[in-house]
Write a protein that holds these residues in place. Sequence first.
Motif, PDB file in Angstrom:
ATOM      1  N   UNK A  65      36.681  21.268  49.878  1.00 52.98           N
ATOM      2  CA  UNK A  65      37.844  21.373  48.993  1.00 52.98           C
ATOM      3  C   UNK A  65      37.444  22.193  47.770  1.00 52.98           C
ATOM      4  N   UNK A  66      38.265  23.137  47.304  1.00 50.66           N
ATOM      5  CA  UNK A  66      37.892  23.943  46.130  1.00 50.66           C
ATOM      6  C   UNK A  66      37.681  23.049  44.906  1.00 50.66           C
ATOM      7  N   UNK A  67      36.648  23.354  44.116  1.00 49.49           N
ATOM      8  CA  UNK A  67      36.417  22.551  42.908  1.00 49.49           C
ATOM      9  C   UNK A  67      37.499  22.864  41.884  1.00 49.49           C
ATOM     10  N   UNK A  68      38.000  24.093  41.948  1.00 50.77           N
ATOM     11  CA  UNK A  68      39.057  24.474  41.023  1.00 50.77           C
ATOM     12  C   UNK A  68      39.972  25.436  41.781  1.00 50.77           C
ATOM     13  N   UNK A  69      41.266  25.167  41.745  1.00 46.89           N
ATOM     14  CA  UNK A  69      42.177  26.064  42.450  1.00 46.89           C
ATOM     15  C   UNK A  69      42.625  27.157  41.491  1.00 46.89           C
ATOM     16  N   UNK A  70      42.264  28.405  41.802  1.00 50.74           N
ATOM     17  CA  UNK A  70      42.702  29.475  40.907  1.00 50.74           C
ATOM     18  C   UNK A  70      43.385  30.593  41.676  1.00 50.74           C
ATOM     19  N   UNK A  71      44.532  30.237  42.205  1.00 46.14           N
ATOM     20  CA  UNK A  71      45.322  31.211  42.941  1.00 46.14           C
ATOM     21  C   UNK A  71      45.669  32.385  42.042  1.00 46.14           C
ATOM     22  N   UNK A  72      46.252  32.050  40.912  1.00 46.59           N
ATOM     23  CA  UNK A  72      46.773  33.084  40.032  1.00 46.59           C
ATOM     24  C   UNK A  72      45.673  34.026  39.556  1.00 46.59           C
ATOM     25  N   UNK A  73      44.552  33.434  39.110  1.00 47.27           N
ATOM     26  CA  UNK A  73      43.471  34.248  38.565  1.00 47.27           C
ATOM     27  C   UNK A  73      42.965  35.254  39.598  1.00 47.27           C
ATOM     28  N   UNK A  74      42.750  34.785  40.825  1.00 49.05           N
ATOM     29  CA  UNK A  74      42.195  35.675  41.841  1.00 49.05           C
ATOM     30  C   UNK A  74      43.133  36.832  42.150  1.00 49.05           C
ATOM     31  N   UNK A  75      44.419  36.487  42.353  1.00 42.64           N
ATOM     32  CA  UNK A  75      45.351  37.548  42.719  1.00 42.64           C
ATOM     33  C   UNK A  75      45.587  38.486  41.539  1.00 42.64           C
ATOM     34  N   UNK A  76      45.595  37.924  40.332  1.00 44.38           N
ATOM     35  CA  UNK A  76      45.726  38.772  39.143  1.00 44.38           C
ATOM     36  C   UNK A  76      44.540  39.726  39.054  1.00 44.38           C
ATOM     37  N   UNK A  77      43.355  39.209  39.355  1.00 46.41           N
ATOM     38  CA  UNK A  77      42.159  40.049  39.311  1.00 46.41           C
ATOM     39  C   UNK A  77      42.285  41.206  40.284  1.00 46.41           C
ATOM     40  N   UNK A  78      42.825  40.932  41.460  1.00 45.82           N
ATOM     41  CA  UNK A  78      42.986  41.997  42.446  1.00 45.82           C
ATOM     42  C   UNK A  78      43.884  43.089  41.885  1.00 45.82           C
ATOM     43  N   UNK A  79      44.961  42.668  41.230  1.00 46.29           N
ATOM     44  CA  UNK A  79      45.898  43.666  40.717  1.00 46.29           C
ATOM     45  C   UNK A  79      45.348  44.411  39.507  1.00 46.29           C
ATOM     46  N   UNK A  80      44.692  43.658  38.620  1.00 42.96           N
ATOM     47  CA  UNK A  80      44.283  44.260  37.359  1.00 42.96           C
ATOM     48  C   UNK A  80      42.952  44.981  37.434  1.00 42.96           C
ATOM     49  N   UNK A  81      42.002  44.383  38.136  1.00 43.47           N
ATOM     50  CA  UNK A  81      40.663  44.953  38.086  1.00 43.47           C
ATOM     51  C   UNK A  81      40.356  45.867  39.260  1.00 43.47           C
ATOM     52  N   UNK A  82      41.270  45.982  40.214  1.00 45.54           N
ATOM     53  CA  UNK A  82      41.043  46.932  41.293  1.00 45.54           C
ATOM     54  C   UNK A  82      42.277  47.805  41.413  1.00 45.54           C
ATOM     55  N   UNK A  83      42.194  48.774  42.286  1.00 38.21           N
ATOM     56  CA  UNK A  83      43.337  49.683  42.441  1.00 38.21           C
ATOM     57  C   UNK A  83      44.230  49.243  43.594  1.00 38.21           C
ATOM     58  N   UNK A  84      44.110  47.971  43.996  1.00 36.46           N
ATOM     59  CA  UNK A  84      44.869  47.520  45.156  1.00 36.46           C
ATOM     60  C   UNK A  84      46.364  47.745  44.992  1.00 36.46           C
ATOM     61  N   UNK A  85      46.870  47.584  43.781  1.00 41.24           N
ATOM     62  CA  UNK A  85      48.306  47.773  43.567  1.00 41.24           C
ATOM     63  C   UNK A  85      48.708  49.217  43.877  1.00 41.24           C
TER      64      UNK A  85
END
Lengths: 283, 293, 379
Positions: A54-74
């Motif tokens: 089980x995840x120790x901390x659920x960070x859905x938002x942070x991970x997906x935000x990181x994909x959008x902000x810190x990579x060129x995936x968008x």
Amino acid sequence: MYPRAIPENRPLSRFAYGLLVALVLALWLLPLFAVIMTSFRSFDDVMAGNYWGWPSKIQVFENYAAVFQQSKMLDYFLNSLIITIPSTIAVLVLSTMTGFVLSRYPFPGAMVIFALFVGGNFLPQQIMMIPIRDLMVATGLYDTFWALILFHVAFQTGFATLFMRNFIAALPSELFQAARAEGASPWQTLIHIVAPLVRPALAALAILVFTFIWNDYFWAVVLTQSDAVKPVTAGLSNLRGEWVSQWNIVSAATILVAVPPVLMFFLMQKHFISGLTMGAVKG
Amino acid sequence: MTIWWRRHRNWLTPALLLAPGLFLFLVVIIWSSLETFWISFFDWDGMGVKTWVGLANYRELLDDPQFYVSLKNNLIWLLMFLLAPPAGLAIAFLVNQKIAGMRVMKSLFFMPLVLATVTVGVIFTWFYDPTFGLLALLFRAFGAEAPALLSNEHLVTFAVVASALWPQIAFCMVLFLAGLNNLDEELIGAGRVDGARGLAMLWHVVLPQLTQVAFIAVAITIVGALRSFDAISVMTAGGPFGSSTTLAYQMYEQSLFSYRFGYGAAIATILFLIMAVFIAWYLRGLIRAEKGA
Amino acid sequence: MNSVELIGLDKHYGQYHALKSLDLTIEKGEFIVMVGPSGCGKSTLLKTIAGLETVDTGKITIGGKDVTRAEPGDRGIAMVFQSYALYPHMTVAENMGFGLRMARRPKAEIDVAVRRAADILRITEQLDKLPKQLSGGQRQRVAIGRAITRSPDVFLFDEPLSNLDAALRTQMRVELSTLHAELGSTMIYVTHDQVEAMTMASRIVVLNKGAIEQVGSPLALYANPVNRFVAGFLGAPRMNFIEGTTTEVGTDDALVQLAGLAPLRIALRQGATVKTGDPVTVGIRPEAFAVGGSKPASCPARVRLVENLGRETVVYADASPLVTSGSDTGTRNVTIQLGSAVAVAPNSEITIGFDPADAYLFGSDGATLTPAKPEIQSR
């Protein structure tokens, strides 16, 4: 029906069977499920090797935000849309025309042309890689959206023609005789008879072609170079190199790539299945 | 003009409708494929002048150990991929029941099919991870150490094919499910009255009705095995030490990384010759079915 | 010994009650034809006998053995399907021998059985052909041949002639009757065609909405239907039904008032439950009508349509206020069947009439109130 239907008056057996299938399904989708779970995890979990608990901390938002902000995936994502949507529309238009002609106007050589479309579509795409890359470089289209659009439209027209031809051939021929008897020209027949009737086939085909083009990776790496035109599949592969151990971010990006085709599939599920089987089974 | 048009529109319109699609397909797909043969007789870096070398590329290929690695791997792909039709059929049998929730489960079984091969590649790279992957976890549960599948040159191809099998099985399953939907109920009834059951029913009554679907499933599977590229590119990039290349991957690498387009074209030609056998077989079946109907 | 016995068969498809506690006993060697409108459960019933469908409750015995839970192949039955259901990839001989092959019988025995069946049906020439090389009639024979090869206790037929053209259907009908006489096996035959039912059956079973309405010989059912449904189902053209009321009920007859006619005196069977003032239906077969004033009950009518069939003439006449209900034509006209070619001009005025002794009387629940009539009328 084969295998034999489990009788309705044996609810226990039915329930047990359903459970068995669910179990097999869980195993079947285990890798996908794990990726989804990981895309919710924190980097600490990833480092600690907590992939399956089980995840120790659920960070859905942070991970997906990181994909959008810190990579060129968008950007890649938008590139993919810019390539996929017009290509799909062009394929639908072209294949309705070719399918109509090949199914309703028998002329000497029609079978050869049809076989060419089908056979060409079965070629491993690597065979045509060198001349096509050369062609795109020579015309200055290399590393632009046009290169991918042009190739995908040309290639998918093969499969789509097979598909549309089979569908239109299955329409009752009396319909076309009636249209002819009433003096409709081939063009009028196409617009007023064929176009309204092939709508379900077009829906199915649209989903398939969209999925095929969206999921393409080979031509993405062969025909593009710069980030400005790279589609999302090639982008994902890049991203994996950049974010080597950050599996939570890579997982989130992976899920993102899968969203449009999966969404398409679930929204138009009926069309998808009937489409695949119509295109393939009848062929 | 109009009179001329009215007289000729019955053949001109179809010709004009066929032209754009056919032209595009002929020029881009067919012409390019043929041009590959031509290029295979040259030494060419992709930009400069082409130098005619005749059959030199092919001669070199026959002495290239990497070529035989690719050929062997293609064979492994082909043989392992042929597990997809029976596996797909088995899952199709499994879910072909009208039970509450079965529809949803069916669509979830299809899921790998819509995922991009890159996505599948990334998922499996990670599934095979010797430290953290699920596989490692399973091995550890039995007290063993997981093999590093993707960096073991003897196992790598099997691991890559296994990942590519995942969507391929889903595809075959969709085809067979459609086939099972079209089974003739009365024929099955006749089989039951005749006392056929279980395997006898499968063999004598059910499978003969699925031959058309099975033919397509096998054809598509073979093509899939021969054009295998994405999974290799994403998971291993042909490694370790070129041990997981296939013909498709090797020609890509030779052309785009070593700038040996002529040599790459020769590999593509060999791939095409292998493929041509299957395409001819498929088209024969297709045209035969067309004439029979 | 009873050949087939059905005891309290009950079946649901979800909410739909397909078979309602059905009982039926079939003697060895009988030719039973099950008829009824589509959706009446006749095919479902046949499939439960075959074992292709399960029942919720009830018991099926074949040759004295309880086969309720047995597999179709173990029931001693053979079935001929509507679509023939020939295995397309097997030759005619392989198709016919498949059942015995599944039963692991020696090859020589299978050959003999196939040959014998092929001889009976005169398809010996076709034995090496594939089903797709045969005509519809030949496929039909192969399907029957496949059943014969298994030498079953009971033959089941599911609308086997419905895919054949009219001429071939008549021919096969005769052949099936002959075959039944030759083999002497029990046969159960489902059809919606009443000509097949009337000509082939030793007993007809009329089904409606999952229940048996009546069982009996063709002539018994025709002469003495137990209710309005059976009366309307058997006979073409269909019986005329005219709604009316009883004005007086005696011990063995009743006065019935129909619109446009003088009150009719119609005999009642013993124990008929009808009171004065009850709504009733009078049924008159088209052939019981006559043109001209010779019959006791008559009224004027205008001819609407004449069908001259050569050996008989069917006249549809508007006799309002005397109107029929639930007719084949969807109109309220009276249908009259005359025994020969008769010159009747459309739109002419005629007098039509019938003998109240030929009329049937049905209560508001549909049950027949008139006493039994002779099965064969002496003319």
